[in-house]
Write a protein that holds these residues in place. Structure first.
Motif, short mmCIF file in Angstrom:
data_model
loop_
_atom_site.label_atom_id
_atom_site.label_comp_id
_atom_site.label_asym_id
_atom_site.label_seq_id
_atom_site.Cartn_x
_atom_site.Cartn_y
_atom_site.Cartn_z
N THR A 96 0.83 -1.20 0.00
CA THR A 96 0.00 0.00 0.00
C THR A 96 0.87 1.25 0.00
O THR A 96 2.08 1.19 0.22
N VAL A 97 0.23 2.39 -0.25
CA VAL A 97 0.88 3.69 -0.15
C VAL A 97 0.18 4.44 0.97
O VAL A 97 -1.05 4.54 0.97
N ALA B 22 2.61 9.58 -6.45
CA ALA B 22 1.17 9.40 -6.69
C ALA B 22 0.48 10.75 -6.85
O ALA B 22 -0.38 10.92 -7.73
N LEU B 23 0.85 11.73 -6.03
CA LEU B 23 0.25 13.06 -6.16
C LEU B 23 0.64 13.72 -7.48
O LEU B 23 -0.21 14.33 -8.15
N THR C 39 -6.85 10.14 -2.73
CA THR C 39 -7.22 9.38 -1.53
C THR C 39 -8.18 8.23 -1.86
O THR C 39 -8.24 7.25 -1.11
N ALA C 40 -8.92 8.34 -2.97
CA ALA C 40 -9.76 7.22 -3.38
C ALA C 40 -8.89 6.05 -3.84
O ALA C 40 -9.18 4.88 -3.55
N ARG C 41 -7.79 6.37 -4.54
CA ARG C 41 -6.88 5.32 -5.01
C ARG C 41 -5.96 4.83 -3.89
O ARG C 41 -5.56 3.67 -3.88
N HIS C 42 -5.61 5.74 -3.00
CA HIS C 42 -4.65 5.40 -1.93
C HIS C 42 -5.23 5.89 -0.59
O HIS C 42 -4.82 6.94 -0.08
#
Length: 319
Positions: free
Chosen positions: A113-114, A300-301, A139-142
């Motif tokens: 996970t991230v 990711a951002l 935040t939906a993805r991670h």
């Protein structure tokens, strides 16, 4: 020995330090250094850390001996960082942040996970209009990522300064040819914001109105463009932010020249007029440190920001 190195050696000797001392600083020493820098005092830092003032003073003296430089000027008003102290505190924040990231990324690698806190510095219009949908997707993805957004005026060091000082992991900043990415940081342009003329709806001659402006509005490139436009007067109203500008214009108190992001959610009574093919634009991008650029949360951002930038470019072409 050069004159410069001789002066440095003399200064260190005067302070009671030797040069070329191996620096072996422990994390708790870095935390104390950062606390004294942030609180501007030994007593205040001790209170924040739950230590005694003597323990804080002892630690700072030890850190100064290890580094070989005076880090704080002691006085009745507290502790003021020297140039060496300000530099050391900035590096200390970045080192401590890497230690936090080490733990978060190791846990993420184990779990696949991230996660962890992601500190973001952004100026007002970005925080209001660009970041919310980006963070929603992120935040939906991670779900393990916890964004912390700090709104910073894009003046002086601005958001990039927050990153350089170790107070933010990534900053959304105005960058480009006339505002390069600061030395020691890395980054890239995400979107190009065109400027438009904003004026009371239905006004017969908006260019004749007084100018309403705010300090953060644009950089040297856009100001150069402004200087070549004889119809643009000197600002008669200077406000704190773009929201106040829009409110003033909507009340018929003047016109303004504003970038696209600032025009989101413009109030009723405002009309937006294109400035033509020679209009100026503002480059908005991200900046981060080389060591944080490869971390999972920052990467990711950046992916989400790039996707948002491409979407904004597509909308601009359709208009």
């Amino acid at each position: 020995m050069t004159a410069a190195s001789a002066a440095t050696t003399a200064g260190a000797a005067t302070a009671g330090f030797t040069t070329a001392v191996p620096t072996d600083l422990a994390p708790h020493e870095l935390r104390i250094l950062v606390a004294v820098d942030s609180e501007r005092g030994f007593s205040a830092a001790a209170k924040v850390l739950g230590l005694t003032q003597s323990a804080v003073s002892h630690s700072i003296r030890g850190t100064e001996r290890k580094i070989g430089a005076v880090l704080f000027e002691r006085g009745r008003k507290g502790a003021t960082p020297t140039a060496a102290g300000a530099t050391a505190a900035a590096h200390a924040r970045r080192v401590l942040r890497l230690l936090d990231t080490l733990a978060a990324e190791a846990r993420g690698a184990e779990r696949g996970t991230v996660g962890g806190v992601l500190r973001i510095a952004a100026f007002r219009s970005v925080a209001l209009y660009l970041l919310p949908p980006v963070l929603e997707r992120l935040t939906a993805r991670h779900p393990g990522i916890e964004p912390e957004v700090r709104v910073v005026r894009e003046l002086g060091a601005g958001t990039a300064g927050e990153v350089a000082e170790g107070r933010a992991d990534i900053g959304i900043a105005t960058i480009g040819a006339t505002s390069p990415v600061p030395a020691g940081l890395i980054g890239d342009v995400l979107i190009e914001e065109p400027y438009s003329l904003v004026h009371p709806a239905g006004h017969p001659d908006p260019r004749s109105l007084p100018l309403v402006d705010w300090h953060e509005n644009c950089g040297s490139y856009t100001r150069t463009w402004w200087a070549g436009q004889e119809w643009i007067p000197k600002a008669t109203v200077l406000t704190e932010d773009d929201g106040a500008v829009l409110s003033m214009v909507s009340r018929g108190l003047g016109m303004a020249i504003m970038p696209e992001l600032s025009l989101n959610g413009a109030p009723d009574g405002i009309e937006i007029t294109d400035l033509g093919p020679e209009r100026p634009s503002r480059s908005v991008g991200y900046v981060t440190t080389p060591e944080l650029a490869s971390t999972l949360a920052v990467r990711a951002l950046i992916r989400e920001l790039r996707a948002a930038g491409k979407g904004a470019a597509s909308e601009a072409r359709l208009r």
